[in-house]
Scaffold this motif. Structure first.
Motif, PDB file in Angstrom:
ATOM      1  N   THR A 497      -4.078 -39.145   6.105  1.00  0.00           N
ATOM      2  CA  THR A 497      -3.078 -40.210   5.945  1.00  0.00           C
ATOM      3  C   THR A 497      -2.412 -40.211   4.577  1.00  0.00           C
ATOM      4  OG1 THR A 497      -4.813 -41.765   5.284  1.00  0.00           O
ATOM      5  CG2 THR A 497      -4.191 -41.733   7.615  1.00  0.00           C
ATOM      6  N   GLN A 502      -0.003 -35.907   5.403  1.00  0.00           N
ATOM      7  CA  GLN A 502       1.130 -36.129   6.306  1.00  0.00           C
ATOM      8  C   GLN A 502       2.116 -34.968   6.245  1.00  0.00           C
ATOM      9  OE1 GLN A 502       2.992 -40.020   6.437  1.00  0.00           O
ATOM     10  NE2 GLN A 502       1.172 -40.987   5.533  1.00  0.00           N
ATOM     11  N   ILE A 505       0.711 -32.218   8.346  1.00  0.00           N
ATOM     12  CA  ILE A 505       0.880 -32.541   9.771  1.00  0.00           C
ATOM     13  C   ILE A 505       2.301 -32.204  10.217  1.00  0.00           C
ATOM     14  CG2 ILE A 505       1.025 -34.441  11.417  1.00  0.00           C
ATOM     15  CD1 ILE A 505      -1.236 -35.819   9.876  1.00  0.00           C
ATOM     16  N   GLN A 506       3.284 -32.621   9.416  1.00  0.00           N
ATOM     17  CA  GLN A 506       4.673 -32.408   9.807  1.00  0.00           C
ATOM     18  C   GLN A 506       5.030 -30.929   9.865  1.00  0.00           C
ATOM     19  OE1 GLN A 506       7.657 -34.973   8.009  1.00  0.00           O
ATOM     20  NE2 GLN A 506       6.080 -36.463   7.420  1.00  0.00           N
ATOM     21  N   GLN A 509       3.402 -29.447  13.040  1.00  0.00           N
ATOM     22  CA  GLN A 509       4.139 -29.825  14.247  1.00  0.00           C
ATOM     23  C   GLN A 509       5.491 -29.134  14.304  1.00  0.00           C
ATOM     24  OE1 GLN A 509       4.074 -34.141  13.922  1.00  0.00           O
ATOM     25  NE2 GLN A 509       2.129 -34.288  15.035  1.00  0.00           N
ATOM     26  N   LEU A 528      -2.635 -42.466  12.479  1.00  0.00           N
ATOM     27  CA  LEU A 528      -2.390 -41.058  12.814  1.00  0.00           C
ATOM     28  C   LEU A 528      -2.117 -40.882  14.303  1.00  0.00           C
ATOM     29  CD1 LEU A 528      -5.113 -39.353  10.579  1.00  0.00           C
ATOM     30  CD2 LEU A 528      -2.641 -39.338  10.215  1.00  0.00           C
ATOM     31  N   ARG A 529      -2.840 -41.614  15.125  1.00  0.00           N
ATOM     32  CA  ARG A 529      -2.623 -41.493  16.572  1.00  0.00           C
ATOM     33  C   ARG A 529      -1.245 -42.036  16.966  1.00  0.00           C
ATOM     34  NH1 ARG A 529      -8.111 -43.627  16.576  1.00  0.00           N
ATOM     35  NH2 ARG A 529      -9.597 -41.921  16.988  1.00  0.00           N
ATOM     36  N   HIS A 531       1.509 -42.892  14.862  1.00  0.00           N
ATOM     37  CA  HIS A 531       2.695 -42.421  14.139  1.00  0.00           C
ATOM     38  C   HIS A 531       2.961 -40.936  14.354  1.00  0.00           C
ATOM     39  CE1 HIS A 531       5.824 -43.085  11.160  1.00  0.00           C
ATOM     40  NE2 HIS A 531       5.454 -41.974  10.538  1.00  0.00           N
ATOM     41  N   TYR A 532       1.903 -40.126  14.496  1.00  0.00           N
ATOM     42  CA  TYR A 532       2.077 -38.680  14.642  1.00  0.00           C
ATOM     43  C   TYR A 532       1.621 -38.162  16.003  1.00  0.00           C
ATOM     44  CZ  TYR A 532       3.254 -38.322   9.699  1.00  0.00           C
ATOM     45  OH  TYR A 532       3.874 -38.439   8.477  1.00  0.00           O
ATOM     46  N   ILE A 534      -1.328 -37.718  17.252  1.00  0.00           N
ATOM     47  CA  ILE A 534      -2.469 -36.797  17.205  1.00  0.00           C
ATOM     48  C   ILE A 534      -3.559 -37.311  18.146  1.00  0.00           C
ATOM     49  CG2 ILE A 534      -4.205 -35.727  15.725  1.00  0.00           C
ATOM     50  CD1 ILE A 534      -2.301 -36.116  13.385  1.00  0.00           C
ATOM     51  N   PHE A 639      11.322 -32.797   9.463  1.00  0.00           N
ATOM     52  CA  PHE A 639      10.490 -33.606   8.568  1.00  0.00           C
ATOM     53  C   PHE A 639      11.036 -35.039   8.539  1.00  0.00           C
ATOM     54  CE2 PHE A 639       9.131 -29.876   5.582  1.00  0.00           C
ATOM     55  CZ  PHE A 639       8.294 -29.413   6.581  1.00  0.00           C
ATOM     56  N   LYS A 640      10.170 -35.970   8.208  1.00  0.00           N
ATOM     57  CA  LYS A 640      10.581 -37.363   8.065  1.00  0.00           C
ATOM     58  C   LYS A 640       9.876 -37.964   6.857  1.00  0.00           C
ATOM     59  CE  LYS A 640       7.115 -38.727  11.532  1.00  0.00           C
ATOM     60  NZ  LYS A 640       6.912 -39.380  12.855  1.00  0.00           N
TER      61      LYS A 640
END
Length: 702
Positions: A497, A502, A505-506, A509, A528-529, A531-532, A534, A639-640
């Motif tokens: 997190t 993050q 993660i991005q 993905q 995480l579950r 917002h992303y 996962i 990306f964000k």
């Protein structure tokens, strides 16, 4: 008013509990009641004790009451009752251990001694401790024994006091000790001390006060005209100072004994030491003291002040003037920077006026007005004097490489070019960059190789842009440039997190890799579950993730992005699939010289230690390319921005570093600089400061 209470014995018992042995209780009460008092007070219920006898006690009844309660020496009446009927009675709490040991206040408290061996001071203190509930632990005990002992004592007693005397056994410099022995002793000591505090935190009862923790050292605080100063225990003292500021509920008290601890083994001095501990409990100005045996054989108490280390001339030279500015309006005329205090306390951070550079820019350089800068944990380590880990003992901060100095926090920034000697960037361009020499300045001079121009079509705010560099560049350096992550590979990201987590993660993905993650709380795992998206998110605070990952991925994972340490790192390493990559970001075990069996690399696995700061120094030209790559990913929607993004004004910089040091937040923290419209207080030094001519570093001379 005592005699009007419903239970006089209970009231006297409560007052006695407040007194130290030998403490005085002065009671002024009505002991001679005239008949006409009934006409004045007779209608009040508190005037009558049992319906027919008056509430005021006679002197003999007071004497009987004190004897009944116990714990007091015989009462003394200073004078006969005055005309009104008042008497002054004085009682002294007993100092006899045979009496005190039976009192409830002694039975409710306990003392836990972590005993030294070399001086045997701990055992010498036992007869003078205000309790018979005493436990002594040698330095050979296991951490499980420490934990269970603290648990039992916190359950059994209302008040626990801890004397940490193990530092007295640390070898002094030159006593046949090599560097390895010294480091292992101090490391072991700091680890055990932190574990003691963690056990207190774990087993503390809600209705009880936190224990007082007294740390005993010898000759560990420098004093004028004394040559016995021994700095070997400095890491523990620094740790204790930081914890006492950030976790005040632990009541940490530092007591340095001089000239040696052997002096206090003598009975008269042991008594003085214990008396000081008892008296200092509620005194904030006695959190750090020196007890010194002077030439007249008297013990003197010195309160520790950091200005002892400065000469009178330097103190006069460092006198400060203060002024208030609004950064958005005044920064160009009055540049400023963040000053890291000599104490290395977060609470002592302050804004200082920065000198205006007077030299011309070198080719390829620009001057940037910094709008915002973001925080990384590396910055917290710096301002607390804990970075770099490989610092040479005793080396001054100004003798360090610029990138390693405690006084240069900050690497990520977003700003505007205000001067340019570059063909690629012009005045007015918005830029973001990675500058390892410190970004908590309103203005910096740097090379264009470490910045990138923000495209005009970029919709990110200044604060969102300032949060990007370290996190996303670390992700790209690790996953794209170092291991060349491929579509379909499985990546385990620990503590995901945070901003770097993050960013990883991005990127995963974006290339089509499968992500599994860990986080330290239910709220973080839910984030995480949601917002992303996962699917598999596990607990990073214990080893439960190992079993769960093995059950779901029996062949292992291709990549592990790690920021955990100790057993969590060791067990994570075993989850790698053949030809896997272990990316080490935290580096705590690296600098702790933790052993890692290379047997775990037997299936063509790779271990990568990632240091973005070092990479920026050795290969600065790649920074510009990677930042452009990050901005391109944003333009393509891959990306964000980080969430949550916590924004602080310059006046809130202490709060920002404090929150970051706790390691509990998600996302990224950003401090506004010249963007801020909130006033800040600047300290203006009258010392002559200047910037080195033709310097690309833009720093003050030491």
């Amino acid at each position: 008013v005592l005699q009007t209470t419903s239970d006089i014995n209970h009231s006297l018992d409560s007052l006695r509990r407040l007194l130290v042995p030998g403490g005085l209780l002065l009671v002024v009460e009505l002991t001679l009641a005239h008949s006409y008092f009934d006409l004045i007070f007779g209608l009040f219920p508190y005037w009558w004790r049992d319906g027919h006898s008056r509430a005021p006690l006679t002197i003999d009844q007071w004497r009987q009451a004190f004897e009944s309660v116990g714990g007091f020496e015989p009462m003394v009446v200073s004078a006969k009752a005055n005309a009104f009927g008042d008497s002054l009675m004085i009682v002294r709490k007993s100092t006899a251990r045979s009496v005190l040991i039976h009192l409830s206040e002694w039975q409710d408290q306990a003392w836990l001694l972590f005993a030294d061996r070399g001086h045997n001071l701990s055992h010498a203190l036992v007869p003078y401790l205000p309790s018979s509930n005493i436990e002594i632990l040698p330095d050979t005990v296991t951490i499980d024994h420490i934990s269970s002992t603290i648990d039992v004592m916190l359950k059994q007693y209302k008040h626990l006091h801890i004397i940490f005397a193990w530092p007295l056994d640390i070898l002094q410099l030159g006593q046949n000790n090599n560097e390895t022995t010294f480091e292992s002793h101090v490391e072991h000591l700091c680890y055990k001390f932190v574990y003691i505090l963690q056990s207190i935190q774990k087993y503390h009862r809600q209705n009880n006060s936190f224990p007082y923790v007294f740390i005993l050292t010898q000759n560990s605080q420098p004093m004028h005209e004394k040559s016995e100063f021994n700095p070997t225990i400095a890491p523990l003292i620094g740790l204790a100072r930081s914890l006492s500021v950030e976790c005040p509920r632990h009541h940490i008290k530092l007591i340095d004994l001089q000239p040696t601890a052997d002096v206090f083994v003598e009975s008269s001095y042991s008594d003085i030491l214990i008396e000081h501990m008892i008296n200092s409990r509620e005194a904030d100005n006695l959190n750090e003291v020196i007890l010194s045996l002077e030439t007249n054989n008297r013990i003197q108490c010195f309160q520790w002040h950091y200005d002892w280390l400065q000469s009178k001339e330097l103190q006069e030279l460092s006198s400060k003037l203060e002024r208030t500015i609004v950064p958005k309006n005044d920064a160009d005329k009055i540049p400023f920077r963040l000053q890291v205090a000599p104490s290395r306390f977060v609470a002592d951070l302050a804004w200082m006026r920065d000198p205006i550079p007077i030299n011309n820019l070198l080719p390829g350089q620009i001057q940037v007005r910094i709008h915002c800068t973001s925080l990384n944990f590396r910055d917290v380590l710096k301002i607390r004097g804990l970075y770099p880990h490989t610092r040479v003992f005793g080396q001054r901060d100004c003798d360090q490489p610029l990138v390693d100095r405690d006084t240069t926090p900050g690497t990520d920034f977003m700003g505007t070019v205000i001067l340019s000697h570059s063909k690629d960037l012009k005045i007015g361009d918005r830029v973001i960059g990675l500058w390892s020499s410190g970004t908590f300045h309103s203005h910096i001079i740097l090379d264009t190789s470490v910045v990138s121009r923000v495209p005009d079509e970029c919709l990110l705010s200044d604060e969102q842009l300032a949060a990007l560099p370290t996190a996303f560049l670390t992700a790209l350096l690790s996953l794209k440039h170092r291991i060349k992550l491929k579509h379909g590979q499985t990546v385990l990201i620990h503590a995901a997190t945070g901003a770097t987590g993050q960013a990883c993660i991005q990127y995963c993905q974006a290339v089509g890799a499968r992500v599994i993650a860990t986080a330290g709380s239910d709220a973080k795992r839910f984030f995480l579950r949601k917002h992303y998206g996962i699917e598999h998110v596990f607990n990073s605070r214990d080893l439960s993730f190992v079993t769960e990952i093995r059950s779901r991925f029996p062949n292992g994972v291709n990549v592990i992005v790690n920021s955990l340490s100790g057993p969590l790192l060791q067990e994570s390493f075993k989850l790698l699939a053949p030809h896997g990559h272990f990316i080490e970001l935290g580096k705590r075990d690296v600098y702790a010289r933790t052993s890692l069996p290379i047997f775990n690399l037997r299936q063509d696995c790779n271990f990568h230690v990632i240091d973005l700061a070092l990479h920026a120094i050795d290969e600065p030209d790649t920074i510009h390319e990677m930042i452009d790559d990050v901005l391109d990913h944003f333009q393509r929607g891959l990306f964000k921005p980080f969430e949550p993004l916590t924004i602080f004004e310059p006046s809130e910089v202490i709060d920002a570093f404090t929150q970051c040091s706790l390691g509990l937040s998600m996302g990224k923290m950003v401090v506004r600089m010249t963007n801020s419209e909130q006033p800040i207080l600047l300290k203006e030094s009258d010392m002559n400061t200047k910037i080195s001519e033709n310097s690309s570093e833009g720093i003050l001379n030491c």
